[in-house]
Motif scaffolding. Structure first.
Motif, PDB file in Angstrom:
ATOM      1  N   LEU A   6       0.965  -1.232  -0.050  1.00  0.00           N
ATOM      2  CA  LEU A   6      -0.104   0.042   0.204  1.00  0.00           C
ATOM      3  C   LEU A   6       0.890   1.203  -0.062  1.00  0.00           C
ATOM      4  CD1 LEU A   6      -2.785  -1.137   2.606  1.00  0.00           C
ATOM      5  CD2 LEU A   6      -3.000  -0.771  -0.068  1.00  0.00           C
ATOM      6  N   TRP A   7       1.817   1.380   0.781  1.00  0.00           N
ATOM      7  CA  TRP A   7       2.824   2.451   0.699  1.00  0.00           C
ATOM      8  C   TRP A   7       3.285   2.596  -0.565  1.00  0.00           C
ATOM      9  CZ3 TRP A   7       3.052   6.436   3.787  1.00  0.00           C
ATOM     10  CH2 TRP A   7       2.424   6.296   5.143  1.00  0.00           C
ATOM     11  N   ALA A   8       3.673   1.539  -1.059  1.00  0.00           N
ATOM     12  CA  ALA A   8       4.516   1.540  -2.293  1.00  0.00           C
ATOM     13  C   ALA A   8       3.690   2.008  -3.513  1.00  0.00           C
ATOM     14  CB  ALA A   8       4.861   0.156  -2.923  1.00  0.00           C
ATOM     15  N   CYS A   9       2.015   1.843  -3.411  1.00  0.00           N
ATOM     16  CA  CYS A   9       1.554   2.273  -4.361  1.00  0.00           C
ATOM     17  C   CYS A   9       1.122   3.726  -4.023  1.00  0.00           C
ATOM     18  CB  CYS A   9       0.021   1.290  -4.223  1.00  0.00           C
ATOM     19  SG  CYS A   9       0.159  -0.261  -4.843  1.00  0.00           S
ATOM     20  N   ALA A  10       1.037   4.072  -2.763  1.00  0.00           N
ATOM     21  CA  ALA A  10       0.794   5.604  -2.551  1.00  0.00           C
ATOM     22  C   ALA A  10       1.997   6.465  -2.955  1.00  0.00           C
ATOM     23  CB  ALA A  10       0.544   5.536  -1.123  1.00  0.00           C
ATOM     24  N   LEU A  11       3.278   5.824  -2.917  1.00  0.00           N
ATOM     25  CA  LEU A  11       4.369   6.831  -3.363  1.00  0.00           C
ATOM     26  C   LEU A  11       4.443   6.709  -5.180  1.00  0.00           C
ATOM     27  CD1 LEU A  11       6.956   5.227  -0.922  1.00  0.00           C
ATOM     28  CD2 LEU A  11       6.031   7.675  -1.057  1.00  0.00           C
ATOM     29  N   ALA A  12       4.006   5.701  -5.485  1.00  0.00           N
ATOM     30  CA  ALA A  12       3.945   5.733  -7.134  1.00  0.00           C
ATOM     31  C   ALA A  12       2.914   6.735  -7.578  1.00  0.00           C
ATOM     32  CB  ALA A  12       3.673   4.140  -7.728  1.00  0.00           C
ATOM     33  N   VAL A  13       1.529   6.559  -6.942  1.00  0.00           N
ATOM     34  CA  VAL A  13       0.564   7.487  -7.351  1.00  0.00           C
ATOM     35  C   VAL A  13       1.106   8.967  -7.089  1.00  0.00           C
ATOM     36  CG1 VAL A  13      -1.733   8.499  -6.604  1.00  0.00           C
ATOM     37  CG2 VAL A  13      -1.025   5.897  -7.068  1.00  0.00           C
ATOM     38  N   GLU A  14       1.650   9.380  -5.970  1.00  0.00           N
ATOM     39  CA  GLU A  14       2.245  10.606  -5.705  1.00  0.00           C
ATOM     40  C   GLU A  14       3.215  11.020  -6.530  1.00  0.00           C
ATOM     41  OE1 GLU A  14       3.521  12.875  -1.498  1.00  0.00           O
ATOM     42  OE2 GLU A  14       4.737  11.194  -2.369  1.00  0.00           O
ATOM     43  N   LYS A  15       4.068  10.104  -7.029  1.00  0.00           N
ATOM     44  CA  LYS A  15       5.020  10.491  -7.930  1.00  0.00           C
ATOM     45  C   LYS A  15       4.605  10.895  -9.300  1.00  0.00           C
ATOM     46  CE  LYS A  15       9.420   8.835 -10.004  1.00  0.00           C
ATOM     47  NZ  LYS A  15      10.600   7.765 -10.050  1.00  0.00           N
ATOM     48  N   GLN A  16       3.655  10.081  -9.664  1.00  0.00           N
ATOM     49  CA  GLN A  16       2.993   9.821 -11.009  1.00  0.00           C
ATOM     50  C   GLN A  16       2.196  11.068 -11.306  1.00  0.00           C
ATOM     51  OE1 GLN A  16       0.847   6.416 -12.670  1.00  0.00           O
ATOM     52  NE2 GLN A  16       1.399   6.831 -14.458  1.00  0.00           N
ATOM     53  N   HIS A  17       1.429  11.572 -10.282  1.00  0.00           N
ATOM     54  CA  HIS A  17       0.154  12.330 -10.384  1.00  0.00           C
ATOM     55  C   HIS A  17       0.686  13.600  -9.783  1.00  0.00           C
ATOM     56  CE1 HIS A  17      -2.309   9.660 -12.848  1.00  0.00           C
ATOM     57  NE2 HIS A  17      -1.832   8.787 -11.811  1.00  0.00           N
ATOM     58  N   GLY A  18       1.569  13.760  -8.612  1.00  0.00           N
ATOM     59  CA  GLY A  18       1.761  14.904  -8.048  1.00  0.00           C
ATOM     60  C   GLY A  18       0.562  15.329  -7.212  1.00  0.00           C
ATOM     61  N   ALA A  19       0.562  16.752  -7.382  1.00  0.00           N
ATOM     62  CA  ALA A  19      -0.830  17.658  -6.558  1.00  0.00           C
ATOM     63  C   ALA A  19      -1.976  16.884  -6.811  1.00  0.00           C
ATOM     64  CB  ALA A  19      -0.782  19.030  -6.885  1.00  0.00           C
ATOM     65  N   GLY A  20      -2.169  16.408  -8.271  1.00  0.00           N
ATOM     66  CA  GLY A  20      -3.297  15.784  -8.598  1.00  0.00           C
ATOM     67  C   GLY A  20      -3.651  14.224  -8.156  1.00  0.00           C
ATOM     68  N   ALA A  21      -2.439  13.782  -7.075  1.00  0.00           N
ATOM     69  CA  ALA A  21      -2.768  12.382  -6.490  1.00  0.00           C
ATOM     70  C   ALA A  21      -4.079  12.224  -5.802  1.00  0.00           C
ATOM     71  CB  ALA A  21      -1.733  12.042  -5.713  1.00  0.00           C
ATOM     72  N   LEU A  65       1.286  10.854   4.083  1.00  0.00           N
ATOM     73  CA  LEU A  65       2.569  11.384   3.252  1.00  0.00           C
ATOM     74  C   LEU A  65       2.374  12.950   3.380  1.00  0.00           C
ATOM     75  CD1 LEU A  65       2.952   9.135   0.431  1.00  0.00           C
ATOM     76  CD2 LEU A  65       4.573   9.277   2.216  1.00  0.00           C
ATOM     77  N   ALA A  66       1.195  13.387   3.027  1.00  0.00           N
ATOM     78  CA  ALA A  66       0.932  14.864   2.808  1.00  0.00           C
ATOM     79  C   ALA A  66       1.149  15.640   4.051  1.00  0.00           C
ATOM     80  CB  ALA A  66      -0.455  15.355   2.432  1.00  0.00           C
ATOM     81  N   ARG A  67       0.743  14.956   4.937  1.00  0.00           N
ATOM     82  CA  ARG A  67       0.982  15.439   6.626  1.00  0.00           C
ATOM     83  C   ARG A  67       2.346  15.433   7.190  1.00  0.00           C
ATOM     84  NH1 ARG A  67      -2.088  12.519   9.911  1.00  0.00           N
ATOM     85  NH2 ARG A  67      -2.990  11.089   8.173  1.00  0.00           N
TER      86      ARG A  67
END
Length: 59
Positions: free
Chosen positions: A8-23, A56-58
């Protein structure tokens, strides 16, 4: 080997990297699409990813 938590952490990090502020918007869209087709397991998985993104955002 990944545990469920690490996955789940790996997925969250990947989504954050790929979509940035739009995650968060991307994750919300995934949850909505999965809810519309009745994929409850998918919804729960993406909700867990959303929680990791929030953490991650916090941080």
């Amino acid at each position: 080997m990944f545990t469920e938590e690490r996955h789940l952490w790996a997925c969250a990090l990947a989504v954050e990297k790929q979509h940035g502020a739009g995650a968060p918007r991307f994750v919300a869209a995934r949850i909505g699409a999965l809810a519309l087709v009745g994929d409850n397991a998918g919804v729960e998985c993406w909700k867990a990813i959303a929680a990791k993104l929030d953490a991650l955002a916090r941080a």
